[in-house]
Design an enzyme around this catalytic site. Structure first.
Site, mmCIF file in Angstrom:
data_model
loop_
_atom_site.group_PDB
_atom_site.id
_atom_site.type_symbol
_atom_site.label_atom_id
_atom_site.label_comp_id
_atom_site.label_asym_id
_atom_site.label_seq_id
_atom_site.Cartn_x
_atom_site.Cartn_y
_atom_site.Cartn_z
ATOM 1 C CD GLU A 1 -2.028 -3.760 8.949
ATOM 2 O OE1 GLU A 1 -1.488 -2.634 8.941
ATOM 3 O OE2 GLU A 1 -2.783 -4.163 8.051
ATOM 4 C CG HIS B 1 -2.023 -1.032 1.109
ATOM 5 N ND1 HIS B 1 -2.504 -1.718 2.200
ATOM 6 C CD2 HIS B 1 -2.710 -1.487 0.030
ATOM 7 C CE1 HIS B 1 -3.448 -2.556 1.794
ATOM 8 N NE2 HIS B 1 -3.588 -2.431 0.483
ATOM 9 C CB ALA B 2 1.057 3.996 -2.463
ATOM 10 N NE ARG B 3 -3.819 4.805 3.108
ATOM 11 C CZ ARG B 3 -5.097 5.151 3.089
ATOM 12 N NH1 ARG B 3 -5.459 6.329 2.622
ATOM 13 N NH2 ARG B 3 -6.036 4.336 3.532
ATOM 14 C CD GLU B 4 -0.155 0.192 4.520
ATOM 15 O OE1 GLU B 4 0.606 -0.803 4.528
ATOM 16 O OE2 GLU B 4 -1.399 0.095 4.493
ATOM 17 N NE ARG C 1 -6.391 0.208 0.516
ATOM 18 C CZ ARG C 1 -6.255 -0.455 1.666
ATOM 19 N NH1 ARG C 1 -5.718 0.159 2.714
ATOM 20 N NH2 ARG C 1 -6.639 -1.703 1.791
ATOM 21 C CE1 TYR D 1 -13.063 -4.760 6.458
ATOM 22 C CE2 TYR D 1 -11.041 -5.085 7.703
ATOM 23 C CZ TYR D 1 -11.713 -4.534 6.626
ATOM 24 O OH TYR D 1 -11.033 -3.759 5.717
#
Length: 421
Positions: free
Chosen positions: A380, A177-180, A236, A357
């Site tokens: 995470e 995910h790009a923003r991470e 993202r 979820y």
């Protein structure tokens, strides 16, 4: 007249290029906490997540579990009315997320003059050069492989660290995910620790590399990552045009095991768009082909995300227990205990679907279901969803990178040691 038109067109072209290169400003974008109190609240938030304007930053877990969402000024006005209408408790965490982004940028300026990219939010070209130079200077243990190319023709490079005695393989990827931004930094930290540790004759690292060969892809989504640096900080997905103005696929919804069975979207503008078909994306195919090339040789598959402070086992697509769940949890406990010992950071571990979820099409589920890798985990990283630094989310300042890298490395080392005979 023709010459005048030429210069006008040239000027307009330059202006357009400049505009495209300008960073989007998230001025007055609010970070809002929601507390769904009923199953209807959870369902509504899940449905709103499919809207591009409703940017969910955390997982939607269930009733009485906080969900953090980023809203533009216009979206805030719209959804505030809906929160009130449906009686969903909410509170503003950050009035202006641009202030946090600016703080992150300032933290990066402080280290700009440093030559090493270790512990920094390096750019794609810097990461590629780092791997190439590392292989050149440490050819006895480091090599690299281009697993594929992206829509924008960037290389998906894997750093391989091994000795002649290495037997089983360890896969680690970051930056899906790009923003991470914290995740590519963490992969580079791990690479550096392994290489310098071996060259300095550290017994633990020598022992590891005499049994494992590490295959590490620091950037699984380099197109999106670069776009998040140059244009839209909180992007993202990848950057393949899909339909109309909708660009990008969520690569962690695109893997071809139980694809589109829940927790994904078929709407191309959604941040959780799973793609037009399973395995449709070049980045997804590159990882799958690489893993399948050595099928049966993998000791573990680790995909690193942020944020939340979780160490997830499979499954993501179902609430059912994964195979040998007690053993998976036991190994996750070993890893998270070692991680906690470094800085006191507490991770929760267990099945991602059961803890949070349903989300189908994830790479960690594919690694188990298609590639047969039992010890497949999704990490995470910091910050947590509550407590210290939680209001930063994806905009954590760069000076946290060394702490995150060090504790993650400790957790991974403990895990792979626990898998040795």
């Amino acid at each position: 007249m023709i010459q005048t038109k030429f210069f006008i067109c040239l000027a307009l072209g330059l202006m357009a290029s400049f505009a495209r290169a300008e960073q989007f400003q998230f001025k007055n974008y609010r970070l809002v906490n929601l507390l769904p109190e009923t199953p209807v609240h959870v369902q509504l938030i899940s449905e709103w997540e499919e809207n591009a304007e409703f940017d969910v930053w955390t997982r939607i877990k269930g009733t009485n579990e906080r969900v953090t969402v980023l809203l533009s000024p216009d979206a805030f006005l719209k959804y505030s009315l809906l929160f009130k209408l449906f009686k969903i408790p909410n509170s503003i965490v950050e009035e202006d997320i641009q202030a946090r982004i600016d703080e992150q940028q300032r933290s990066m300026v402080l280290t700009k003059s440093q030559k090493s990219i270790v512990g920094k939010f390096a750019r794609y070209s810097e990461i590629i050069s780092y791997i190439d130079n590392l292989a050149l200077q440490n050819s006895d243990i480091v090599s690299s492989y281009v697993a594929g190319t992206t829509y924008e023709n960037r290389n998906l490079k894997v750093a391989i660290i091994k000795t002649p005695a290495s037997k089983k393989k360890v896969w680690i990827d970051c930056g899906i995910h790009a923003r991470e931004w914290m995740t590519p930094s963490t992969c580079i930290w791990i690479i550096n620790k392994l290489v310098t540790g071996y060259q300095n004759f550290e017994p633990e690292v020598v022992q590891l590399l005499n049994y494992y060969e590490f295959h590490i892809m620091p950037l699984q989504n380099p197109d999106g990552y670069e776009y998040s640096h140059t244009t839209y900080r909180l992007w993202r997905k990848n950057r393949r045009p899909i339909r109309g103005n909708c660009i990008g696929v969520d690569l962690n919804r695109n893997y071809g095991y139980k694809w589109m069975t829940g927790g994904s979207s078929d709407q191309p503008c959604s941040d959780i768009y799973a793609g037009p078909s399973a395995d449709s994306e070049a980045e997804t195919q590159a990882v799958e082909n690489y893993i399948n090339k050595y099928k049966g040789d993998w000791a573990t598959f680790l995909t690193i995300h942020t944020y939340g402070q979780w160490w997830f086992t499979s499954w993501g697509y179902t609430y059912d227990d994964p195979p040998e769940y007690d053993d998976l949890k036991a190994k996750a406990k070993i890893a998270t205990d070692a991680l906690k010992a470094v800085n006191g950071t507490v991770f929760t571990y267990g099945s991602s679907a059961q803890i949070l979820y349903i989300a189908s099409g994830g790479s960690d589920d594919w690694a188990v279901g298609n590639a047969g890798i039992k010890y497949s985990f999704c990490l995470e990283l910091r910050p947590g969803q509550t407590g210290i630094d939680s209001n930063y989310g994806f905009t954590l300042p760069e000076d946290r990178a060394p702490m995150v890298g060090e504790e993650t490395y400790a957790g991974i080392v403990a895990l792979v040691k626990s898998l040795m005979p």
